[in-house]
Design an enzyme around this catalytic site. Structure first.
Site, PDB file in Angstrom:
ATOM      1  CG  HIS A  19      32.484  17.107  -4.763  1.00 56.72           C
ATOM      2  ND1 HIS A  19      33.737  17.681  -4.799  1.00 56.72           N
ATOM      3  CD2 HIS A  19      32.682  15.840  -4.309  1.00 56.72           C
ATOM      4  CE1 HIS A  19      34.642  16.787  -4.418  1.00 56.72           C
ATOM      5  NE2 HIS A  19      34.025  15.670  -4.106  1.00 56.72           N
ATOM      6  CB  SER A  54      41.060  10.242  -3.115  1.00 59.27           C
ATOM      7  OG  SER A  54      39.915  11.077  -3.186  1.00 59.27           O
ATOM      8  CG  HIS A 103      39.136  16.017  -0.174  1.00 54.67           C
ATOM      9  ND1 HIS A 103      37.788  15.781   0.024  1.00 54.67           N
ATOM     10  CD2 HIS A 103      39.264  17.341  -0.372  1.00 54.67           C
ATOM     11  CE1 HIS A 103      37.142  16.927  -0.068  1.00 54.67           C
ATOM     12  NE2 HIS A 103      38.010  17.898  -0.309  1.00 54.67           N
ATOM     13  N   PRO A 119      29.580  11.969   4.629  1.00 56.82           N
ATOM     14  CG  PRO A 119      28.349  12.542   2.743  1.00 56.82           C
ATOM     15  CD  PRO A 119      29.072  13.146   3.916  1.00 56.82           C
ATOM     16  CG  ASN A 120      28.812   7.172   1.522  1.00 53.61           C
ATOM     17  OD1 ASN A 120      27.984   6.345   1.888  1.00 53.61           O
ATOM     18  ND2 ASN A 120      28.518   8.131   0.665  1.00 53.61           N
ATOM     19  CB  ALA A 147      29.448  13.052  -1.623  1.00 50.45           C
ATOM     20  CE1 TYR A 202      37.826   8.372  -1.046  1.00 51.43           C
ATOM     21  CE2 TYR A 202      36.426   6.505  -1.624  1.00 51.43           C
ATOM     22  CZ  TYR A 202      36.738   7.848  -1.719  1.00 51.43           C
ATOM     23  OH  TYR A 202      35.960   8.679  -2.501  1.00 51.43           O
ATOM     24  CG  ASN A 237      36.995  13.886   3.936  1.00 51.13           C
ATOM     25  OD1 ASN A 237      36.275  14.284   3.018  1.00 51.13           O
ATOM     26  ND2 ASN A 237      37.749  12.806   3.820  1.00 51.13           N
ATOM     27  CD  GLU A 268      38.204  21.269   0.485  1.00 52.81           C
ATOM     28  OE1 GLU A 268      38.347  22.511   0.376  1.00 52.81           O
ATOM     29  OE2 GLU A 268      37.789  20.554  -0.445  1.00 52.81           O
ATOM     30  NE  ARG A 311      38.158   9.621  -6.789  1.00 53.91           N
ATOM     31  CZ  ARG A 311      37.367   9.344  -5.746  1.00 53.91           C
ATOM     32  NH1 ARG A 311      37.594   9.948  -4.576  1.00 53.91           N
ATOM     33  NH2 ARG A 311      36.377   8.486  -5.864  1.00 53.91           N
ATOM     34  NE  ARG A 333      33.309   5.881  -0.121  1.00 52.91           N
ATOM     35  CZ  ARG A 333      33.310   7.203  -0.039  1.00 52.91           C
ATOM     36  NH1 ARG A 333      33.716   7.789   1.073  1.00 52.91           N
ATOM     37  NH2 ARG A 333      32.912   7.933  -1.048  1.00 52.91           N
TER      38      ARG A 333
HETATM   39  C1  DQA Z   1      36.669  12.301  -0.407  1.00 50.79           C
HETATM   40  C2  DQA Z   1      36.587  12.651  -1.886  1.00 50.79           C
HETATM   41  C3  DQA Z   1      35.140  12.930  -2.289  1.00 50.79           C
HETATM   42  O1  DQA Z   1      35.071  13.243  -3.687  1.00 50.79           O
HETATM   43  C4  DQA Z   1      34.277  11.719  -2.043  1.00 50.79           C
HETATM   44  O2  DQA Z   1      32.924  12.002  -2.340  1.00 50.79           O
HETATM   45  C5  DQA Z   1      34.430  11.174  -0.674  1.00 50.79           C
HETATM   46  C6  DQA Z   1      35.740  11.161  -0.046  1.00 50.79           C
HETATM   47  C7  DQA Z   1      38.104  11.879   0.006  1.00 50.79           C
HETATM   48  O3  DQA Z   1      38.353  11.830   1.207  1.00 50.79           O
HETATM   49  O4  DQA Z   1      38.932  11.566  -0.843  1.00 50.79           O
HETATM   50  O5  DQA Z   1      33.482  10.640  -0.107  1.00 50.79           O
HETATM   51  O6  DQA Z   1      36.330  13.448   0.353  1.00 50.79           O
END
Ligand code: DQA
Length: 147
Positions: free
Chosen positions: A83, A105, A103, A11-12, A80, A24, A77, A101, A110, A19
């Site tokens: 978590h 960031s 990410h 998502p997102n 959210a 990011y 990836n 996995e 964080r 964003r």
């Molecule tokens: C993320 C880190 C996650 O905590 C966050 O919710 C994201 C992006 C990252 O790529 O850094 O949406 O997965």
């Protein structure tokens, strides 16, 4: 279809580029997917990319990847859902699909709620904080160990 790597973004991540660019970066999802295609091609592999804002679609994609003998592994990836999602964890366990996995960031640097990952216990490797390059590292790993 040739041997391939499945790249799943949660998502997102469709909003990459605009964003929270201070977290990011300014690269878009299309840039990330192009990097993945290029990196996989360097190993003689193809790539299938999916981004979804829906948990169930990601579960279905993991199930499909796990059932396809041509799939070397998944670069995930889960954003959210990393978590929160027992469903993604269970899909990886149920299918035995290889997962790296990723990410953009470093979630550990964080907010505390980002320090828990439901994916890490079943991931072969975790790459965090390297930005889009992390996807390339994940592909290098999958290709080196099973491509
Ligand atoms: C993320 C880190 C996650 O905590 C966050 O919710 C994201 C992006 C990252 O790529 O850094 O949406 O997965």
């Amino acid at each position: 279809m040739a041997r391939r790597i499945v790249v799943l973004n949660g998502p997102n991540l469709n909003l990459l580029g605009t964003r929270e660019p201070h977290i990011y970066g300014t690269g878009t999802l299309a840039d990330v997917e192009a990097l993945c295609t290029e990196r996989a091609a360097a190993h003689g592999l193809e790539v299938s990319c999916l981004q979804s804002n829906h948990e169930g679609e990601l579960v279905a994609a993991l199930q499909e990847a796990g059932a396809d003998p041509e799939v070397v592994g998944v670069v995930l990836n889960a954003a959210a859902y990393t978590h929160t999602s027992v469903a993604l964890l269970d899909a990886i366990k149920a299918t035995g699909v290889r997962v790296v996995e990723v990410h953009l960031s470093n979630p550990h640097a964080r907010e505390p709620f980002r320090h828990t990952s439901f994916i890490s216990p079943v991931a072969e490797m975790v790459v965090a904080g390297a930005g889009p390059r992390g996807y390339g590292y994940a592909i290098d790993h999958l290709a080196a160990t099973g491509g």
